[in-house]
Scaffold this motif. Structure first.
Motif, PDB file in Angstrom:
ATOM      1  N   ALA A  87       0.939  -1.046   0.006  1.00 55.14           N
ATOM      2  CA  ALA A  87      -0.065   0.011  -0.161  1.00 55.14           C
ATOM      3  C   ALA A  87       1.037   1.282   0.003  1.00 55.14           C
ATOM      4  CB  ALA A  87      -0.798   0.106   1.202  1.00 55.14           C
ATOM      5  N   THR A  88       1.931   1.048  -0.711  1.00 55.88           N
ATOM      6  CA  THR A  88       3.071   2.227  -0.497  1.00 55.88           C
ATOM      7  C   THR A  88       3.532   2.083  -1.983  1.00 55.88           C
ATOM      8  OG1 THR A  88       5.181   1.002  -0.274  1.00 55.88           O
ATOM      9  CG2 THR A  88       3.752   2.018   1.707  1.00 55.88           C
ATOM     10  N   HIS A  89       4.107   3.201  -2.765  1.00 56.53           N
ATOM     11  CA  HIS A  89       4.995   3.190  -3.767  1.00 56.53           C
ATOM     12  C   HIS A  89       6.080   4.248  -3.787  1.00 56.53           C
ATOM     13  CE1 HIS A  89       3.806   6.634  -6.285  1.00 56.53           C
ATOM     14  NE2 HIS A  89       2.583   6.440  -5.922  1.00 56.53           N
ATOM     15  N   THR A  90       6.901   4.143  -4.631  1.00 58.63           N
ATOM     16  CA  THR A  90       8.129   4.860  -4.740  1.00 58.63           C
ATOM     17  C   THR A  90       8.622   5.059  -6.059  1.00 58.63           C
ATOM     18  OG1 THR A  90      10.134   5.901  -3.529  1.00 58.63           O
ATOM     19  CG2 THR A  90      10.008   3.416  -4.120  1.00 58.63           C
ATOM     20  N   PHE A  91       9.801   5.841  -6.602  1.00 62.67           N
ATOM     21  CA  PHE A  91      10.242   6.202  -7.723  1.00 62.67           C
ATOM     22  C   PHE A  91      11.849   5.640  -7.583  1.00 62.67           C
ATOM     23  CE2 PHE A  91       7.047   9.043  -6.693  1.00 62.67           C
ATOM     24  CZ  PHE A  91       6.143   8.920  -7.777  1.00 62.67           C
ATOM     25  N   ASP A  92      12.420   5.201  -8.920  1.00 66.03           N
ATOM     26  CA  ASP A  92      13.736   5.054  -9.203  1.00 66.03           C
ATOM     27  C   ASP A  92      14.373   6.336  -8.755  1.00 66.03           C
ATOM     28  OD1 ASP A  92      12.864   2.790 -10.553  1.00 66.03           O
ATOM     29  OD2 ASP A  92      13.638   3.390 -12.260  1.00 66.03           O
ATOM     30  N   THR A  93      15.491   6.226  -8.060  1.00 72.26           N
ATOM     31  CA  THR A  93      16.329   7.367  -7.702  1.00 72.26           C
ATOM     32  C   THR A  93      17.796   7.150  -7.792  1.00 72.26           C
ATOM     33  OG1 THR A  93      14.676   7.548  -5.720  1.00 72.26           O
ATOM     34  CG2 THR A  93      16.683   8.619  -5.346  1.00 72.26           C
ATOM     35  N   THR A  94      18.426   8.133  -8.145  1.00 66.22           N
ATOM     36  CA  THR A  94      19.787   8.325  -8.225  1.00 66.22           C
ATOM     37  C   THR A  94      20.506   9.047  -6.909  1.00 66.22           C
ATOM     38  OG1 THR A  94      19.681   8.528 -10.550  1.00 66.22           O
ATOM     39  CG2 THR A  94      21.957   9.262  -9.359  1.00 66.22           C
ATOM     40  N   GLY A  95      21.399   8.571  -6.351  1.00 68.62           N
ATOM     41  CA  GLY A  95      22.215   9.068  -5.041  1.00 68.62           C
ATOM     42  C   GLY A  95      23.586   9.397  -5.184  1.00 68.62           C
TER      43      GLY A  95
END
Length: 211
Positions: free
Chosen positions: A166-174
């Motif tokens: 019940a969550t989502h996120t995004f590709d991320t560059t660190g």
């Protein structure tokens, strides 16, 4: 990009998710389910089923008279779609059409940082005033505001359930050019919350069965 069943299964190993009991006064914390997160600004996301699971949990909470907290991020970044006055600051329809429809207590919290516990009004004071000891944290982004709210809830002594699907996120560059996909970030959140017992990582179905 879909949140694979193997990702969820790996995050709830060792019995996490089995025999979930949801308290009669458990509060559902719906974090930052806002229109701005549908914009291309954020990049590629995971778990297209998140919104359906969030809606199912809100419906179940409202039908049972349990407390629901809707959290809105009022960004101070001049480029963010979530800044006040922009269409993206508003809640997604699945949230807006449900607000005020339950028979139980409801609270709107606004914030400009990651944790819902650093918003207005004081979430911790409201929960303790209502005698709430258990939280179910859902929303956007898995590894950002949802995770931070769950971690702080655990630090404050609440029993926190975290339905990963019940969550989502995004590709991320660190740093150093390192990039993690949304599913990798979701897995990292699940393992981190699990390992240090900030929260119990579960499935939406586990929570609904436990009501």
């Amino acid at each position: 990009m879909e949140l694979n069943e193997s990702v969820v299964a790996g995050a709830i190993e060792d019995g996490y998710g089995d025999g979930v009991e949801v308290a009669a006064d458990a509060a559902l914390i719906v974090v930052d389910v806002q229109k701005g997160f549908a914009e291309p600004y954020w990049g590629r996301r995971n778990n297209p089923g998140a919104e359906g699971n969030i809606a199912a949990l809100i419906d179940a909470w409202q039908a049972s008279g349990r407390p629901v907290v809707f959290v809105r991020h009022d960004s101070v970044s001049p480029r963010s779609p979530l800044r006040p006055g922009q269409p993206g600051n508003g809640f997604q329809d699945l949230v807006e059409e449900r607000r005020g429809k339950g028979s139980g207590p409801e609270l709107l919290v606004t914030k400009s940082v990651n944790s819902a516990f650093y918003g207005e009004p004081d979430l911790d004071a409201w929960l303790r005033g209502a005698g709430v000891r258990q939280l179910v944290v859902v929303g956007v982004q898995t590894n950002m505001c949802a995770e931070t709210t769950a971690r702080m809830g655990g630090n404050l002594g609440y029993d926190v359930l975290f339905p990963l699907d019940a969550t989502h996120t995004f590709d991320t560059t660190g740093p150093f050019g390192w990039t993690l996909t949304a599913d990798e970030l979701a897995r990292a959140t699940a393992v981190s919350l699990h390992a240090d017992r900030f929260a119990r990582v579960v499935r939406t179905a586990d929570v609904l069965r436990g009501l």
